[in-house]
Motif scaffolding. Sequence first.
Motif, PDB file in Angstrom:
ATOM      1  N   GLN A   1      -0.670  65.394  27.861  1.00  0.00           N
ATOM      2  CA  GLN A   1      -1.798  64.874  28.645  1.00  0.00           C
ATOM      3  C   GLN A   1      -2.804  64.202  27.715  1.00  0.00           C
ATOM      4  N   ASN A   2      -3.070  64.832  26.565  1.00  0.00           N
ATOM      5  CA  ASN A   2      -3.994  64.246  25.599  1.00  0.00           C
ATOM      6  C   ASN A   2      -3.483  62.888  25.129  1.00  0.00           C
ATOM      7  N   ARG A   3      -2.215  62.864  24.774  1.00  0.00           N
ATOM      8  CA  ARG A   3      -1.615  61.635  24.232  1.00  0.00           C
ATOM      9  C   ARG A   3      -1.588  60.528  25.281  1.00  0.00           C
ATOM     10  N   ARG A   4      -1.329  60.890  26.510  1.00  0.00           N
ATOM     11  CA  ARG A   4      -1.344  59.906  27.600  1.00  0.00           C
ATOM     12  C   ARG A   4      -2.744  59.307  27.741  1.00  0.00           C
ATOM     13  N   ARG A   5      -3.764  60.147  27.557  1.00  0.00           N
ATOM     14  CA  ARG A   5      -5.138  59.656  27.629  1.00  0.00           C
ATOM     15  C   ARG A   5      -5.393  58.601  26.552  1.00  0.00           C
ATOM     16  N   SER A   6      -4.880  58.840  25.355  1.00  0.00           N
ATOM     17  CA  SER A   6      -5.093  57.878  24.266  1.00  0.00           C
ATOM     18  C   SER A   6      -4.412  56.545  24.550  1.00  0.00           C
ATOM     19  N   LEU A   7      -3.429  56.546  25.441  1.00  0.00           N
ATOM     20  CA  LEU A   7      -2.721  55.316  25.808  1.00  0.00           C
ATOM     21  C   LEU A   7      -3.395  54.560  26.950  1.00  0.00           C
ATOM     22  N   ARG A   8      -4.338  55.184  27.616  1.00  0.00           N
ATOM     23  CA  ARG A   8      -4.954  54.548  28.792  1.00  0.00           C
ATOM     24  C   ARG A   8      -5.494  53.147  28.511  1.00  0.00           C
ATOM     25  N   PRO A   9      -6.197  52.910  27.390  1.00  0.00           N
ATOM     26  CA  PRO A   9      -6.665  51.536  27.151  1.00  0.00           C
ATOM     27  C   PRO A   9      -5.521  50.526  27.039  1.00  0.00           C
ATOM     28  N   TYR A  10      -4.410  50.956  26.463  1.00  0.00           N
ATOM     29  CA  TYR A  10      -3.255  50.063  26.341  1.00  0.00           C
ATOM     30  C   TYR A  10      -2.638  49.801  27.706  1.00  0.00           C
ATOM     31  N   LEU A  11      -2.475  50.852  28.484  1.00  0.00           N
ATOM     32  CA  LEU A  11      -1.898  50.697  29.818  1.00  0.00           C
ATOM     33  C   LEU A  11      -2.793  49.833  30.698  1.00  0.00           C
ATOM     34  N   ASN A  12      -4.112  50.001  30.549  1.00  0.00           N
ATOM     35  CA  ASN A  12      -5.048  49.197  31.344  1.00  0.00           C
ATOM     36  C   ASN A  12      -5.035  47.726  30.942  1.00  0.00           C
ATOM     37  N   SER A  13      -4.619  47.444  29.708  1.00  0.00           N
ATOM     38  CA  SER A  13      -4.631  46.058  29.240  1.00  0.00           C
ATOM     39  C   SER A  13      -3.291  45.356  29.432  1.00  0.00           C
ATOM     40  N   LEU A  14      -2.272  46.103  29.834  1.00  0.00           N
ATOM     41  CA  LEU A  14      -0.936  45.535  30.007  1.00  0.00           C
ATOM     42  C   LEU A  14      -0.582  45.413  31.481  1.00  0.00           C
ATOM     43  N   PRO A  15       0.258  44.444  31.821  1.00  0.00           N
ATOM     44  CA  PRO A  15       0.714  44.383  33.212  1.00  0.00           C
ATOM     45  C   PRO A  15       1.553  45.614  33.545  1.00  0.00           C
ATOM     46  N   PRO A  16       1.508  46.092  34.776  1.00  0.00           N
ATOM     47  CA  PRO A  16       2.228  47.313  35.161  1.00  0.00           C
ATOM     48  C   PRO A  16       3.709  47.315  34.804  1.00  0.00           C
ATOM     49  N   GLU A  17       4.339  46.143  34.825  1.00  0.00           N
ATOM     50  CA  GLU A  17       5.769  46.120  34.521  1.00  0.00           C
ATOM     51  C   GLU A  17       6.071  46.449  33.063  1.00  0.00           C
ATOM     52  N   LEU A  18       5.061  46.495  32.202  1.00  0.00           N
ATOM     53  CA  LEU A  18       5.270  46.877  30.796  1.00  0.00           C
ATOM     54  C   LEU A  18       4.910  48.341  30.506  1.00  0.00           C
ATOM     55  N   HIS A  19       4.364  49.041  31.488  1.00  0.00           N
ATOM     56  CA  HIS A  19       3.948  50.433  31.271  1.00  0.00           C
ATOM     57  C   HIS A  19       5.110  51.312  30.839  1.00  0.00           C
ATOM     58  N   ASP A  20       6.248  51.201  31.502  1.00  0.00           N
ATOM     59  CA  ASP A  20       7.391  52.032  31.132  1.00  0.00           C
ATOM     60  C   ASP A  20       7.867  51.743  29.716  1.00  0.00           C
ATOM     61  N   THR A  21       7.700  50.520  29.261  1.00  0.00           N
ATOM     62  CA  THR A  21       8.121  50.157  27.905  1.00  0.00           C
ATOM     63  C   THR A  21       7.278  50.890  26.868  1.00  0.00           C
ATOM     64  N   ILE A  22       5.956  50.849  27.016  1.00  0.00           N
ATOM     65  CA  ILE A  22       5.105  51.514  26.026  1.00  0.00           C
ATOM     66  C   ILE A  22       5.223  53.032  26.137  1.00  0.00           C
ATOM     67  N   LEU A  23       5.309  53.549  27.358  1.00  0.00           N
ATOM     68  CA  LEU A  23       5.463  54.995  27.527  1.00  0.00           C
ATOM     69  C   LEU A  23       6.786  55.467  26.941  1.00  0.00           C
ATOM     70  N   GLY A  24       7.837  54.682  27.104  1.00  0.00           N
ATOM     71  CA  GLY A  24       9.127  55.031  26.533  1.00  0.00           C
ATOM     72  C   GLY A  24       9.128  54.993  25.017  1.00  0.00           C
ATOM     73  N   ALA A  25       8.353  54.075  24.446  1.00  0.00           N
ATOM     74  CA  ALA A  25       8.263  53.990  22.988  1.00  0.00           C
ATOM     75  C   ALA A  25       7.475  55.155  22.406  1.00  0.00           C
ATOM     76  N   VAL A  26       6.441  55.590  23.116  1.00  0.00           N
ATOM     77  CA  VAL A  26       5.605  56.689  22.626  1.00  0.00           C
ATOM     78  C   VAL A  26       6.212  58.048  22.961  1.00  0.00           C
ATOM     79  N   PHE A  27       6.841  58.144  24.119  1.00  0.00           N
ATOM     80  CA  PHE A  27       7.470  59.384  24.558  1.00  0.00           C
ATOM     81  C   PHE A  27       8.970  59.169  24.734  1.00  0.00           C
ATOM     82  N   PRO A  28       9.724  59.125  23.636  1.00  0.00           N
ATOM     83  CA  PRO A  28      11.168  58.928  23.785  1.00  0.00           C
ATOM     84  C   PRO A  28      11.795  60.087  24.547  1.00  0.00           C
TER      85      PRO A  28
END
Length: 136
Positions: free
Chosen positions: A83-110
């Motif tokens: 949950q903490n780590r997901r919070r740190s990603l919020r600015p990145y997720l907010n700046s990316l189009p939704p179709e790229l969210h799974d890509t960054i989440l997959g890279a951070v949380f393999p």
Amino acid sequence: IFLGGSPDVGAFKNCYGDANCFVRVSSFKDIGGYTEDYGIGFEDWEMYANASLRGFKVDVLPDAVYHYRFTPNSMQKTTNFFQNRRRSLRPYLNSLPPELHDTILGAVFPRNEDGTIAAPTGLAAQGTSRFFGATR
């Protein structure tokens, strides 16, 4: 070692520093300050990432100027790492189009083959972690 405001690195590793910082009031307001998610840490990492992504300069002092201690009841020990780590990603997720969210989440949380979250790899796994169990 903290590198300073590198938004490219900051998505994968906290290159910004910790909760001890100096911020101009005007910049703090422009950035939006800290978000208020009770019981979830990494609000500092989230704010620095937000600042860096918005073009603010985030510098670090390369010297240890205080002693940071962890107690058995500190947020570092009692909150949920993911949950903490997901919070740190919020600015990145907010700046990316939704179709790229799974890509960054997959890279951070393999994921393991069974779908469970695997240990971090690459840049996210380099160095030591204060969050025992998350990098094993």
